[in-house]
Design an enzyme around this catalytic site. Structure first.
Site, PDB file in Angstrom:
ATOM      1  N   ARG A 173     -15.188 -10.095  21.791  1.00  9.81           N
ATOM      2  CA  ARG A 173     -15.183 -10.971  22.975  1.00  9.81           C
ATOM      3  C   ARG A 173     -13.802 -10.961  23.619  1.00  9.81           C
ATOM      4  O   ARG A 173     -13.658 -11.146  24.815  1.00  9.81           O
ATOM      5  CB  ARG A 173     -15.544 -12.392  22.583  1.00  9.81           C
ATOM      6  CG  ARG A 173     -16.965 -12.791  22.765  1.00  9.81           C
ATOM      7  CD  ARG A 173     -17.856 -12.279  21.663  1.00  9.81           C
ATOM      8  NE  ARG A 173     -19.180 -12.850  21.714  1.00  9.81           N
ATOM      9  CZ  ARG A 173     -19.569 -13.859  20.926  1.00  9.81           C
ATOM     10  NH1 ARG A 173     -18.755 -14.385  20.055  1.00  9.81           N
ATOM     11  NH2 ARG A 173     -20.798 -14.308  21.010  1.00  9.81           N
ATOM     12  N   ASP A 202     -19.767  -6.633  20.591  1.00 12.11           N
ATOM     13  CA  ASP A 202     -20.536  -7.775  21.102  1.00 12.11           C
ATOM     14  C   ASP A 202     -20.937  -7.468  22.534  1.00 12.11           C
ATOM     15  O   ASP A 202     -20.570  -6.417  23.076  1.00 12.11           O
ATOM     16  CB  ASP A 202     -19.739  -9.087  20.996  1.00 12.11           C
ATOM     17  CG  ASP A 202     -20.679 -10.258  20.698  1.00 12.11           C
ATOM     18  OD1 ASP A 202     -21.606 -10.472  21.496  1.00 12.11           O
ATOM     19  OD2 ASP A 202     -20.495 -10.919  19.668  1.00 12.11           O
ATOM     20  N   HIS A 262     -26.553  -8.811  20.886  1.00 10.99           N
ATOM     21  CA  HIS A 262     -25.091  -8.810  20.969  1.00 10.99           C
ATOM     22  C   HIS A 262     -24.505  -7.405  21.123  1.00 10.99           C
ATOM     23  O   HIS A 262     -23.446  -7.104  20.571  1.00 10.99           O
ATOM     24  CB  HIS A 262     -24.478  -9.459  19.717  1.00 10.99           C
ATOM     25  CG  HIS A 262     -24.599 -10.949  19.707  1.00 10.99           C
ATOM     26  ND1 HIS A 262     -23.829 -11.759  20.494  1.00 10.99           N
ATOM     27  CD2 HIS A 262     -25.406 -11.774  19.003  1.00 10.99           C
ATOM     28  CE1 HIS A 262     -24.151 -13.032  20.270  1.00 10.99           C
ATOM     29  NE2 HIS A 262     -25.112 -13.063  19.377  1.00 10.99           N
ATOM     30  N   GLU A 326     -29.037 -14.018  16.415  1.00 14.32           N
ATOM     31  CA  GLU A 326     -29.383 -14.559  17.733  1.00 14.32           C
ATOM     32  C   GLU A 326     -30.180 -13.631  18.649  1.00 14.32           C
ATOM     33  O   GLU A 326     -29.996 -13.670  19.866  1.00 14.32           O
ATOM     34  CB  GLU A 326     -28.104 -15.015  18.456  1.00 14.32           C
ATOM     35  CG  GLU A 326     -27.383 -16.126  17.731  1.00 14.32           C
ATOM     36  CD  GLU A 326     -26.216 -16.683  18.497  1.00 14.32           C
ATOM     37  OE1 GLU A 326     -26.210 -17.872  18.772  1.00 14.32           O
ATOM     38  OE2 GLU A 326     -25.280 -15.902  18.814  1.00 14.32           O
ATOM     39  N   TRP A 393     -24.789 -19.046   8.279  1.00 16.04           N
ATOM     40  CA  TRP A 393     -23.924 -19.683   9.280  1.00 16.04           C
ATOM     41  C   TRP A 393     -24.489 -20.971   9.856  1.00 16.04           C
ATOM     42  O   TRP A 393     -23.789 -21.737  10.483  1.00 16.04           O
ATOM     43  CB  TRP A 393     -23.550 -18.706  10.391  1.00 16.04           C
ATOM     44  CG  TRP A 393     -24.638 -18.205  11.277  1.00 16.04           C
ATOM     45  CD1 TRP A 393     -25.553 -17.242  10.976  1.00 16.04           C
ATOM     46  CD2 TRP A 393     -24.921 -18.607  12.624  1.00 16.04           C
ATOM     47  NE1 TRP A 393     -26.381 -17.017  12.040  1.00 16.04           N
ATOM     48  CE2 TRP A 393     -26.007 -17.847  13.078  1.00 16.04           C
ATOM     49  CE3 TRP A 393     -24.358 -19.536  13.493  1.00 16.04           C
ATOM     50  CZ2 TRP A 393     -26.547 -17.982  14.358  1.00 16.04           C
ATOM     51  CZ3 TRP A 393     -24.890 -19.668  14.770  1.00 16.04           C
ATOM     52  CH2 TRP A 393     -25.975 -18.896  15.188  1.00 16.04           C
ATOM     53  N   GLU A 478      -4.229 -23.105  30.270  1.00 16.60           N
ATOM     54  CA  GLU A 478      -4.003 -24.492  29.858  1.00 16.60           C
ATOM     55  C   GLU A 478      -3.094 -24.600  28.642  1.00 16.60           C
ATOM     56  O   GLU A 478      -2.763 -25.676  28.194  1.00 16.60           O
ATOM     57  CB  GLU A 478      -5.345 -25.155  29.546  1.00 16.60           C
ATOM     58  CG  GLU A 478      -6.169 -25.338  30.801  1.00 16.60           C
ATOM     59  CD  GLU A 478      -7.599 -25.710  30.501  1.00 16.60           C
ATOM     60  OE1 GLU A 478      -7.887 -26.122  29.370  1.00 16.60           O
ATOM     61  OE2 GLU A 478      -8.425 -25.577  31.404  1.00 16.60           O
TER      62      GLU A 478
HETATM   63  C1  ACM Z   1     -23.143 -16.567  15.098  1.00 17.46           C
HETATM   64  O1  ACM Z   1     -22.406 -17.551  15.189  1.00 17.46           O
HETATM   65  N1  ACM Z   1     -23.847 -16.169  16.161  1.00 17.46           N
HETATM   66  C2  ACM Z   1     -23.286 -15.824  13.876  1.00 17.46           C
END
Ligand code: ACM
Ligand code: ZN
Length: 734
Positions: A173, A202, A262, A326, A393, A478
């Site tokens: 990211r 990602d 991702h 996800e 997680w 910031e």
């Molecule tokens: C995650 O936080 N998407 C593994």
């Protein structure tokens, strides 16, 4: 003299006072993680120029590592004597005295320092303990000047409780250059962490050079328009350099190649990887793409095979991480090719295609003698043919599922070990992830690490540092610019000191861990981080007691950082480094009059102690979300938008309550909508005016929740006959 010392001189008064408060100038036994068995003796060892390091065969690299550390700080060339046991510092292997993997014994007496490891890692950890016993200047990478290089006499017998002591660094990211990655590895090694999950891929960036697919990094590593183009990648040579650096520090680097979700950065580079073939752009905001890798195209499998072939050839790690978190399966449900695979394989849900894909890849990895790791979703999407390792997680209770199905687990719950959440809600806290409550150092330390089976299902724990916040545009602006590397400073602010709590949880058995004890030792770790050039969040002073004495409140404070004065105010204003220096109990009329902060140096100090408002009287309405005050209220209808990330915490029905707490005028509320970033998820009509001490409510439904994405409420609001109104807003899950 460094900045810290200059400030200390200026605040010399407070030093004397700090001493009278029980904070000794040095506490060299404040080790983190705490060793399992430690005995201090009367002796002490002093390193001098001309001394030597002797080492057994096979430990030359460890001896040279120590030699280099000592050379940097002392300027002395401490000679290494290979294949010898005669020296002032002696490194040996002894698996009889040390029966646990990665274990070591360390004895320091007047004449010598002896480190015996069960294995090479054990010797390395003995060295790390020794370095922590030296004065903190040992961590400096430049000459430290006049320092007595003395180590207290000890006998330490130590080994870790868990084999997996990990950190995840998200370089996808936000791209960190290889120098930062190396520093990160160094910091892990200092605290005996041994697994780095390298989040290389990602939606917003592909960071690993793959020779067969050059567009992955030519295109997929860059985001944003030309003038604000951000990104970068590691060449295969960079990776080899990082791996060698990590190997010497006993850190196994596990590459994470994310799929089927991702990985938009790859789909942008090669649109044929997705189900639709659509050309997207690499996002420059946090975004979870729905464009999964198409499981119905042969080319997808060839792509995975090629990418993993090059990855495995580069990374010697026993484990290969395949991501897997996800995924939203709408594209697979609509793609005729994916549907065909479902039919062929007799699968009833599109989500089971992920299990099918995991099996294909786990089989590829087995042939290469590697084990697959992935986020917990990989064991939840159908039956797997191989044993894998799941990173839990969401909920540590999910570990039970891993046990039942014969897999192993690593605990990395977002609630305790995601370091992209801030430590506090104190005003002025750095802007960070909001979809969960803050994680204080104490909360992080309190994570439970249970085994769920006799076969030690839980291999260990892992902290995660996600970089989503960097691509939220304004965040870096910031942050006080401590130097040019603001993003690195920001990362370190969030990671430290919590990574030290993680390191102790991973190393010590539960029965040996006490937060109060850790808290005391931590006071002396900050100076080591300073010497190492590592930024951290300075902890606020601790309130030892707050007692009512007649009509005043008496505060007694405890320092949280050794040798750092506490500055305070009693008139409600925030302290500065020039405010009064704390030297004993302080009396104020009201709680809100008192503020105090820890001052490490004139540019590095904590947030002031903050007393969060007490909303317990409104508990039945859920979580406090925001408030309204006269100044922000218009008397003609206008839109009021506020963030509710973290309050909207999943899919389901939520109730929002507006409660007027003061003022003569009501607030009229009209249509209300819920937004996930810029996507409207729900719209309802409230059409009521606020009432004093009574809730005006509305209910909305969420069915497209996404962790990590900001949520907002937008409501039509208008002060009725004036803006003299104030109130509170709460949200609760029904
Ligand atoms: C995650 O936080 N998407 C593994
Ligand atoms: Zn498809």
């Amino acid at each position: 003299m460094n900045r810290r010392n200059i400030f200390r001189r200026l605040a010399c008064m407070s030093l004397l006072l700090a001493a009278s408060l029980g904070v000794e100038a040095q506490n060299t036994l404040s080790l983190v993680p705490k060793p399992l068995h430690l005995e201090q003796t009367e002796d002490q060892f002093t390193l001098k120029s001309g001394m030597t390091i002797a080492c057994e065969k096979g430990l030359e690299e460890q001896a040279e590592y120590l030699q280099q550390m000592l050379r940097q700080a002392t300027g002395w060339e401490i000679k290494v004597r290979p294949d010898s046991r005669k020296g002032n510092i002696v490194l040996t292997l002894d698996s009889v005295a040390n029966t646990h993997a990665e274990g070591y014994t360390l004895s320091v007496d007047k004449k010598s320092v002896r480190i015996a490891g069960a294995d090479v890692a054990g010797v390395f950890y003995g060295l790390q303990t020794l370095l922590q016993l030296f004065p903190e200047e040992v961590y400096r990478n430049s000459l430290a000047g006049q320092v007595a290089w003395t180590v207290p006499g000890v006998k330490i017998v130590d080994h870790p409780e868990r084999p997996w002591r990990g950190m995840m660094l998200d370089v996808a990211r936000y791209f960190y250059d290889k120098e930062f990655v190396k520093k990160f590895i160094d910091m892990m090694a200092m605290y005996k962490l041994n697994k780095l999950q390298f989040h290389l891929i990602d939606d917003s960036g592909w960071r690993l050079e793959i020779k067969k697919y050059p567009r992955l990094t030519e295109v997929g590593a860059w985001a944003g328009p030309d003038s604000r183009r951000l990104g970068g990648f590691y060449t295969q040579d960079d990776i080899r350099e990082i791996l060698e650096y990590a190997r010497l520090r006993q850190v196994e680097v596990i590459p994470e190649i994310e799929f089927p979700a991702h990985m938009l950065s790859a789909v942008v580079a090669y649109p044929w990887l997705g189900c639709t073939g659509k050309q997207h752009e690499v996002p420059d905001q946090h975004f979870i793409s729905r464009d999964l890798l198409c499981v119905g195209r042969e080319s997808s499998y060839q792509f995975l095979k090629d990418v993993l072939d090059e990855t495995v050839a580069l990374f010697p790690s026993k484990y290969i991480n395949i991501g897997g978190d996800e995924a939203v399966y709408t594209n697979w449900e609509q793609c005729p090719r994916c549907q065909e695979v479902m039919k062929r394989e007799g699968l009833s849900k599109a989500s089971e295609l992920q299990g099918y894909l995991t099996n294909v890849v786990a089989d590829m990895m087995k042939k290469k003698n590697r084990t697959v790791i992935g986020w917990e979703e990989i064991i939840q999407r159908g039956k797997l043919n191989e044993q894998v390792v799941a990173l839990i997680w969401h909920n540590v209770g999910d570990t039970i599922q891993a046990t039942r199905t014969g897999h192993k687990a690593i605990l990395t719950p977002a609630t305790h070990l995601y370091f992209d959440f801030p430590e506090s809600r104190t005003p002025g806290e750095v802007k960070a992830a909001t979809w969960m409550p803050p994680i204080s150092l104490e909360k992080c330390y309190g994570i439970e690490v249970n085994d769920y089976s006799p076969a030690a299902t839980v291999m260990g724990v892992q902290g995660c540092f996600w970089s989503d916040q960097f691509i939220h545009g304004t965040v870096l602006q910031e942050i006080t610019p401590l130097n040019e590397n603001r993003s690195e400073q920001y990362a370190e602010y969030l990671i430290f000191p919590r990574m030290l709590a993680l390191a102790e949880v991973a190393w010590l058995p539960k029965g040996e861990r006490r937060y109060e004890d850790f808290f005391e030792r931590m006071k002396y770790q900050y100076a080591k981080l300073d010497a190492k050039g590592c930024n951290y969040r300075v902890p606020e002073p601790k309130i030892q007691s707050m007692t009512q004495e007649g009509d005043s409140l008496c505060f007694t404070l405890t320092p949280t950082v050794a040798d750092a004065p506490i500055c305070y105010t009693t008139n409600g204003s925030y302290p500065t480094i020039h405010s009064a220096v704390y030297n004993g109990p302080v009396r104020v009329k009201n709680k809100a009059d008192f503020h105090a902060m820890t001052v490490v140096d004139n540019r590095h100090f904590s947030l002031p102690i903050y007393f969060a408002p007490d909303y317990s009287a409104y508990k039945q309405y859920g979580e406090f979300t925001t408030e309204w005050k006269p100044l922000q209220v218009q008397t003609s209808p206008s839109k009021w938008r506020f963030e509710c990330t973290g309050k909207v915490s999943g899919n389901g029905e939520f109730e929002i309550a507006f409660i007027q707490t003061g003022g003569q005028n009501a607030l009229k509320l009209g249509n209300l909508s819920l937004w996930k970033r810029d996507e409207k998820l729900a719209e309802i009509s409230i059409n009521q005016s606020s009432q004093t001490d009574k809730a005006v409510t509305g209910t909305f439904k969420v069915d497209a929740f996404e962790a990590g994405t900001p949520f907002y409420v937008e409501v039509e609001a208008c002060g009725v006959n004036g803006n003299d109104t104030k109130g509170l807003v709460f949200i609760r899950k029904k």
